[in-house]
Write a protein that holds these residues in place. Structure first.
Motif, short mmCIF file in Angstrom:
data_model
loop_
_atom_site.label_atom_id
_atom_site.label_comp_id
_atom_site.label_asym_id
_atom_site.label_seq_id
_atom_site.Cartn_x
_atom_site.Cartn_y
_atom_site.Cartn_z
N LEU A 198 0.84 -1.19 0.00
CA LEU A 198 0.00 0.00 0.00
C LEU A 198 0.88 1.25 0.00
N PRO A 199 0.41 2.36 -0.54
CA PRO A 199 -0.90 2.52 -1.16
C PRO A 199 -0.97 1.81 -2.50
N MET A 200 -2.16 1.39 -2.84
CA MET A 200 -2.44 0.85 -4.17
C MET A 200 -2.27 1.99 -5.17
N GLY A 254 0.75 6.67 -4.73
CA GLY A 254 -0.62 6.24 -5.00
C GLY A 254 -1.11 6.68 -6.36
N VAL A 264 -3.20 3.86 -8.37
CA VAL A 264 -4.28 4.01 -9.35
C VAL A 264 -4.07 5.35 -10.04
#
Lengths: 308, 308
Positions: A4-6, A271, A8
């Motif tokens: 994490l963070p993912m 992220g 996107v």
């Protein structure tokens, strides 16, 4: 939690940004207890080693005004050859002389977008500051140095309140006209909000100053620094000032003036899938180490979450 | 400073938002020291009086699990007629029975986007949770109640890591299909970043769930809550959960789980020119007062800056 963070991604954001680390100078300058020069040198080295591409090392300001940075010459000596490529804040021609003697490649000057802060911080009127900076910038440029210009109080001023956008553009363009290569637009008291950021970047564009010559310098006084960064990214800004561990001012006091924490910025950029080149764990470890020297915890959310 | 933040609007944002205040329930539920019921009642009254349109009052959870909220019945009695329009969290049919007896108009249920958290928090598998909620929602709707559904762990889960977006959409649509009117999409561990928020809202739109049925519930564990809010505003979200003073979890500990502070949200919305109807000074004063009862300062940046 290590995945994490993912990441996107979204459309319309830069693919990479440059983090301009200000912890050793802007972060430490308000610390009352003097940090030993060898600790400062280690701080700078660890930040460079963590992948931060630019680390502002110190300031050649008169020690009467900033006792914490009175050891600037010793620090630069301790950093040796590696230190010569690091930017140093230079308030005037005397400071420039010291930078020239050391063979530095980058300096920064510190202007004001408001009359009141120019008077209080520079002992000059708004207009007079440009005459004061002119020989400093000219001589630095002649010596082949790169000059960054901070513009303070770009969104609000504790004495004047909201600052007109056109006044900020005037201050910025006059500093660029002197020969500065980049403006760092400072929200010195942390009152900017996201739409205000967009409007300021747009106003500079209207004046012919593109995002390639602008950096944003946010403070988290009212919690807005990362939201403002998100807005600035959408406007195409690719250089952001940040301070390891959120050093700068006291985060637990009224009128706290903490800088945006490098770690919180790195987390967001990761992220968003925006390249930054920084090893987050290494910066967190550095901030935890420095917090030990300062005797209080880092105000950075990411350091608090990951650093113990 | 009273004229700050300067309001600068931008295109593409909602003109007004609804702040769903969760401080008395989500904020207080993790507090170890029991807050007296009369303090809780005063807390709720002050928040309502400050203009917060929705204040979730408490939870009818079993006191074994949340000792802090064991006084839910006494609190609702203390709030009297005014309390009947306030939402209360209801974990199951026994909780619903209590809400029905009191003649409440709004309840909230608390689902999970992940298998692990469903198991740990609800003692049900991911699939079983919907069967558990079905009679609760059906009976509440028959009684004319409005039902909100929280969906926890929408971005990351401490055991499972990153949570697939399609799994969150599945959880959310199944809760809506049961009869919930609104989903509150929770970033329970604070790992969301701005692009992830956009992607989740887009995925719900693709599944036929518009922003009018979605609320966002951000935590500031990694400092991202307001940046994520800015992103969600750009996606058209108009309901945001927030907690006065940032109450919720311990902001100074590892895995801190502080909710987005109502004050920090209000500051940003004011700067963006988005109507919210909340008196910032009144909320700050309330958070300072509550911090006194809890014996530690508020983690909200705005409260720290304005509240002393």
């Amino acid at each position: 939690m290590t995945d994490l963070p993912m990441t996107v991604t979204t459309d319309g954001l830069p693919s990479a940004v440059t983090i301009y680390e200000v912890g050793p100078r802007d972060g430490l300058q308000n610390e009352k207890a003097i940090v030993p020069v060898e600790v400062k040198a280690e701080f700078v080295r660890r930040l460079v080693s963590a992948g931060l591409p630019i680390v502002e090392a110190t300031s050649f300001v008169h020690p009467t005004w900033v006792p914490q940075l009175a050891d600037a010459a010793e620090l630069m000596a301790a950093l040796g050859a590696e230190g010569r490529r690091l930017p140093v804040l230079v308030p005037n021609e005397r400071g420039l002389d010291r930078a020239l003697e050391l063979g530095l490649e980058h300096i920064a000057i510190f202007g004001s977008a408001t009359e009141t802060f120019a008077t209080k911080n520079l002992n000059r009127t708004f207009d007079e500051q440009f005459a004061m900076f002119e020989p400093t910038v000219a001589r630095a440029r002649e010596a082949g140095m790169d000059v960054r210009a901070y513009v303070s109080m770009c969104f609000g001023d504790p004495w004047e309140g909201a600052v007109p956008i056109e006044q900020v553009v005037t201050a910025g363009t006059r500093l660029l006209d002197l020969g500065a290569s980049q403006l760092s637009l400072g929200d010195t008291i942390g009152v900017a909000t996201a739409g205000h950021v967009t409007a300021l970047v747009d106003a500079f564009a209207d004046a012919g100053v593109g995002t390639d010559r602008l950096a944003m310098h946010f403070h988290d006084t009212y919690g807005q620094a990362l939201a403002n960064t998100h807005s600035a990214l959408q406007s195409g800004i690719t250089t952001f000032d940040a301070s390891a561990g959120g050093l700068g001012g006291c985060p637990y006091a009224k009128s706290a003036t903490g800088n945006l924490a490098t770690e919180d910025l790195v987390w967001m950029l990761t992220g968003l899938g925006i390249d930054h080149g920084v090893d987050l764990d290494a910066v967190v470890a550095t901030s935890v180490w420095m917090a030990g020297h300062l005797g209080r915890p880092s105000p950075s959310a990411v350091v608090r979450a990951l650093g113990s």
